[in-house]
Write an enzyme that holds these catalytic residues in place. Structure first.
Site, PDB file in Angstrom:
ATOM      1  N   ALA A  57       0.726  -1.528  -0.084  1.00  0.00           N
ATOM      2  CA  ALA A  57      -0.148  -0.072  -0.309  1.00  0.00           C
ATOM      3  C   ALA A  57       0.752   1.482  -0.110  1.00  0.00           C
ATOM      4  O   ALA A  57       1.846   1.068  -1.280  1.00  0.00           O
ATOM      5  CB  ALA A  57      -0.572   0.154   1.278  1.00  0.00           C
ATOM      6  N   SER A  58       0.940   2.067   1.243  1.00  0.00           N
ATOM      7  CA  SER A  58       1.412   3.469   0.975  1.00  0.00           C
ATOM      8  C   SER A  58       3.001   3.413   1.328  1.00  0.00           C
ATOM      9  O   SER A  58       3.460   4.614   1.385  1.00  0.00           O
ATOM     10  CB  SER A  58       0.497   4.972   1.669  1.00  0.00           C
ATOM     11  OG  SER A  58      -0.695   4.427   1.008  1.00  0.00           O
ATOM     12  N   VAL A  59       3.784   2.215   1.799  1.00  0.00           N
ATOM     13  CA  VAL A  59       4.808   2.017   1.631  1.00  0.00           C
ATOM     14  C   VAL A  59       5.676   1.909   0.258  1.00  0.00           C
ATOM     15  O   VAL A  59       6.588   2.422   0.336  1.00  0.00           O
ATOM     16  CB  VAL A  59       5.085   0.800   2.790  1.00  0.00           C
ATOM     17  CG1 VAL A  59       6.501   0.197   2.994  1.00  0.00           C
ATOM     18  CG2 VAL A  59       4.292   0.660   4.202  1.00  0.00           C
TER      19      VAL A  59
END
Length: 372
Positions: A57-59
């Site tokens: 995801a936003s990593v």
């Protein structure tokens, strides 16, 4: 330290809040805590391993942002460049109706005036754009041409709003490098750091964790189209199968997979000065607040850098980290931070959305690290 962190992990798994997790803490360049626990696949009893692969995801965002910064270091991109100079189909308008001057700096810092979605109830399907988590057959140009038809929330540089900005940055990187975003991130970031399990495709499907979602009394296995409420009550649409759809654009904001050991290598590279991916001055700038006095609504005591949130007042931010620390997460179940004062990097990863990112689990782990 071990006993305190172990207690948080074990209680969270026992309560069904977290299914599987990997936690790595590095201090002064030495790994002081490293543990995997719970299940990568609960239904067949497959345990989480240190090299379990997670949907990031936003990593994904700091990895793509670091790729853009590497291009700046190499003279192929400038922070002042306009997005439309690379993506001529992307020409959104400010609230006053004028075409906006959105720069690379605006995209990196989420100050472009963009948001993270459109109202499905009022937006025709042919205008809906994809924000990176849900499945889609749209490529960069079609997706961001649709996005371009929506007016910005504010003039660029005047408002901080978490958004699809890093997806646009990914499209710009692919355009500059004349290759896929995956190839560009591999060349500039993951390959130099030896992050062999991190990318937009799965290096070893046998090690890919099953994603789970918050539920009562325990987290449930995600379906192909799974709705999960975030901490603000908004419904997030997860499509785990998007990872295997070759037609879906590579989402610079949410599309990668990777392991905790890979990601800690990235955090440590940034903390220790950027080598071998960034110049020293660029790595230092990436740890600093880059939005001036622009407030972050609902996040007191925090600014924002090129890679994540910057803790300006730990008391207001209600975090144990030092002033100047940088932190962010990934809604599939991850949280990370760099504390340059204490010399700490931490990757707290799980396969449980959204508890592993926005719940008490990562906060309790963080406090356990500092309490020790």
């Amino acid at each position: 330290m071990n006993a305190r962190i172990d207690a948080v992990i074990e209680s969270s798994i026992a309560a069904g809040k977290i299914v599987g997790t990997v936690v790595i803490v590095v201090k002064g360049g030495e790994t002081v805590y490293s543990r995997c626990a719970g299940y990568a696949n609960r239904e067949i009893g497959k345990l989480t391993e240190m090299r379990t692969i997670f949907r990031l995801a936003s990593v994904t965002k700091p990895l793509v942002a670091a790729t853009a910064l590497a291009l700046v270091d190499k003279g192929r991109l400038a922070l002042s460049d306009l997005a439309r100079d690379y993506l001529p189909y992307f020409r959104p308008k400010r609230p006053d109706g004028e075409v906006a001057d959105i720069t690379i700096h605006h995209l990196l810092t989420h100050t472009a005036g963009l948001s993270y979605g459109a109202d499905r109830k009022t937006t025709p399907s042919e205008r809906m754009f994809n924000a990176g988590l849900a499945d889609t057959d749209l490529e960069f140009e079609e997706n961001f041409s649709r996005l371009s038809t929506f007016p910005l929330m504010a003039a660029p540089g005047t408002l901080w709003s978490y958004s699809i900005a890093i997806d646009l940055l990914g499209a710009i990187i692919a355009q500059i490098e004349a290759c896929s975003l995956d190839q560009a991130v591999h060349h500039h970031v993951t390959e130099p750091l030896g992050m062999s399990d991190t990318g937009f495709s799965v290096s070893d499907p046998e090690r890919l964790a099953i994603p789970y979602a918050d539920a009562s009394p325990a987290a449930v296995r995600m379906g192909d189209h799974h709705l999960v409420p975030d901490s603000a009550g908004n419904l997030l649409t997860f499509s785990p199968t998007r990872l295997f759809n070759p037609k879906a654009f590579q989402s610079g904001g949410a599309g990668m997979v990777g392991t905790a050991p890979d990601f800690i290598a990235f955090l440590e590279a940034v903390r220790r000065g950027g080598t071998p991916i960034l110049k020293d001055e660029t790595a230092k700038a990436a740890l600093l607040n880059q939005i001036g006095d622009i407030p972050r609504p609902g996040e007191p005591g925090q600014g924002f850098s090129f890679l994540g949130a910057v803790i300006q007042d730990p008391v207001l931010a209600d975090v144990p980290m030092s002033t100047g620390s940088m932190t962010w997460g990934g809604v599939y179940g991850h949280y990370w931070f760099i504390d340059p004062v204490e010399g700490i990097s931490a990757a707290i990863m799980s396969n449980t959305a959204v508890e592993g990112c926005l719940g008490t689990y990562p906060r309790d782990i963080s406090r356990a690290i500092y309490d020790a």
